[in-house]
Design a protein around this motif. Structure first.
Motif, PDB file in Angstrom:
ATOM      1  N   HIS A 136      58.036 -12.147 -28.278  1.00  0.00           N
ATOM      2  CA  HIS A 136      56.634 -12.017 -27.518  1.00  0.00           C
ATOM      3  C   HIS A 136      56.575 -10.999 -26.546  1.00  0.00           C
ATOM      4  CE1 HIS A 136      55.364 -16.479 -28.681  1.00  0.00           C
ATOM      5  NE2 HIS A 136      56.593 -16.284 -29.201  1.00  0.00           N
ATOM      6  N   LEU A 137      55.410  -9.923 -26.637  1.00  0.00           N
ATOM      7  CA  LEU A 137      55.251  -9.179 -25.567  1.00  0.00           C
ATOM      8  C   LEU A 137      53.900  -8.975 -24.927  1.00  0.00           C
ATOM      9  CD1 LEU A 137      57.215  -6.554 -24.336  1.00  0.00           C
ATOM     10  CD2 LEU A 137      55.902  -5.215 -25.842  1.00  0.00           C
ATOM     11  N   SER A 138      53.885  -9.271 -23.518  1.00  0.00           N
ATOM     12  CA  SER A 138      52.317  -9.046 -23.143  1.00  0.00           C
ATOM     13  C   SER A 138      52.050  -7.876 -22.706  1.00  0.00           C
ATOM     14  CB  SER A 138      52.279  -9.700 -21.808  1.00  0.00           C
ATOM     15  OG  SER A 138      50.873  -9.785 -21.269  1.00  0.00           O
ATOM     16  N   ARG A 139      50.863  -7.448 -23.285  1.00  0.00           N
ATOM     17  CA  ARG A 139      50.239  -6.104 -23.389  1.00  0.00           C
ATOM     18  C   ARG A 139      49.734  -5.642 -21.795  1.00  0.00           C
ATOM     19  NH1 ARG A 139      46.628  -7.800 -26.630  1.00  0.00           N
ATOM     20  NH2 ARG A 139      47.245  -6.765 -28.371  1.00  0.00           N
ATOM     21  N   GLU A 140      49.278  -6.734 -21.313  1.00  0.00           N
ATOM     22  CA  GLU A 140      48.823  -6.484 -19.852  1.00  0.00           C
ATOM     23  C   GLU A 140      49.770  -6.129 -18.716  1.00  0.00           C
ATOM     24  OE1 GLU A 140      46.446 -10.084 -19.741  1.00  0.00           O
ATOM     25  OE2 GLU A 140      45.162  -9.437 -21.274  1.00  0.00           O
ATOM     26  N   VAL A 141      50.944  -6.633 -18.989  1.00  0.00           N
ATOM     27  CA  VAL A 141      52.091  -6.415 -17.926  1.00  0.00           C
ATOM     28  C   VAL A 141      52.899  -5.129 -18.082  1.00  0.00           C
ATOM     29  CG1 VAL A 141      54.196  -7.312 -17.060  1.00  0.00           C
ATOM     30  CG2 VAL A 141      52.443  -8.870 -17.907  1.00  0.00           C
ATOM     31  N   HIS A 142      52.869  -4.574 -19.524  1.00  0.00           N
ATOM     32  CA  HIS A 142      53.580  -3.245 -19.531  1.00  0.00           C
ATOM     33  C   HIS A 142      52.670  -2.175 -19.705  1.00  0.00           C
ATOM     34  CE1 HIS A 142      57.093  -5.799 -20.411  1.00  0.00           C
ATOM     35  NE2 HIS A 142      56.348  -6.500 -21.066  1.00  0.00           N
ATOM     36  N   ASP A 143      52.967  -0.946 -19.308  1.00  0.00           N
ATOM     37  CA  ASP A 143      52.439   0.296 -19.411  1.00  0.00           C
ATOM     38  C   ASP A 143      52.466   0.569 -21.089  1.00  0.00           C
ATOM     39  OD1 ASP A 143      54.592   1.850 -19.975  1.00  0.00           O
ATOM     40  OD2 ASP A 143      54.826   2.370 -17.787  1.00  0.00           O
ATOM     41  N   ASP A 144      51.724   1.714 -21.366  1.00  0.00           N
ATOM     42  CA  ASP A 144      51.515   1.991 -22.882  1.00  0.00           C
ATOM     43  C   ASP A 144      52.898   2.584 -23.137  1.00  0.00           C
ATOM     44  OD1 ASP A 144      48.679   1.289 -22.720  1.00  0.00           O
ATOM     45  OD2 ASP A 144      48.139   3.489 -22.675  1.00  0.00           O
ATOM     46  N   ASP A 145      53.692   3.158 -22.519  1.00  0.00           N
ATOM     47  CA  ASP A 145      54.788   3.916 -22.848  1.00  0.00           C
ATOM     48  C   ASP A 145      55.848   2.605 -23.354  1.00  0.00           C
ATOM     49  OD1 ASP A 145      53.974   6.167 -22.634  1.00  0.00           O
ATOM     50  OD2 ASP A 145      54.963   6.790 -20.887  1.00  0.00           O
TER      51      ASP A 145
END
Length: 195
Positions: A158-167
């Motif tokens: 699982h990885l939250s898109r709102e916490v991490h930057d695009d890179d």
């Protein structure tokens, strides 16, 4: 060995030895995807829980009618939160939520001690990165993916898109053979490797 992957409108098979990345919104309802992944076509599975206690994971499995007799749970947060640790052959703990080496060791031990079709769920990489650094989590992910390949198992990360930057998201996406995108509106898309 092949494994069933049934997500939303997609039902297919994926080869053993690979990881699946689930990219989701912070408040996204990932439980259904997670439990569907765990209960399909598997002999034993390990849940690496960084957000909820082992007891809460048990309740989730029960709610979604997943066979708990096949489950092992690695609880990474009870120590941090000062909760008592229940002793059980199926519950495991690490010394702290940022003990990435302990997490990888438990994944290796689970895969080495079970035969047949094995799945792992890491819920979540984002939460691990909250306690440890993102580079350490990426390296630990690499190690777990190597273990899946070595043992012909599959994993959901699982990885939250709102916490991490695009890179950061792109860096993780590039490492996975299959990517599931859960969007804010609840719709799901699945990127599979080209045949």
């Amino acid at each position: 060995m092949d494994y069933t992957l049934a997500v939303a409108d997609t039902e297919t098979t994926i080869p053993g030895g690979i990881g699946v990345l689930l990219v989701h919104p912070s408040i996204g309802e990932t439980d259904r995807i997670d439990t569907d992944f765990l209960k399909a076509d598997t002999d034993n599975f390990l849940v690496v829980s960084t957000r909820t206690t082992a007891r809460e994971v048990e309740q989730k499995l029960e709610h979604y009618d997943v066979d708990e007799s096949r489950a092992e749970i690695l609880d990474t947060i009870s120590v941090e939160r000062g909760y008592s640790r229940r002793s059980s052959d199926h519950f495991h703990y690490v010394s702290a939520p940022d003990d990435l080496e302990g997490v990888v060791d438990r994944v290796e031990s689970f895969l080495a001690s079970h035969a047949g079709k094995r799945r792992i769920s890491v819920d979540s990489l984002t939460e691990l990165a909250y306690y440890a650094d993102i580079d350490g989590v990426y390296d630990a992910t690499e190690e777990m993916l190597d273990l899946l390949a070595e043992h012909d198992a599959v994993g959901l990360f699982h990885l939250s898109r709102e916490v991490h930057d695009d890179d950061e998201i792109a860096r993780f996406r590039e490492r996975f053979n299959v990517v599931i995108d859960l969007r804010d509106d609840g719709s799901v898309s699945v990127e599979l490797p080209e045949a």
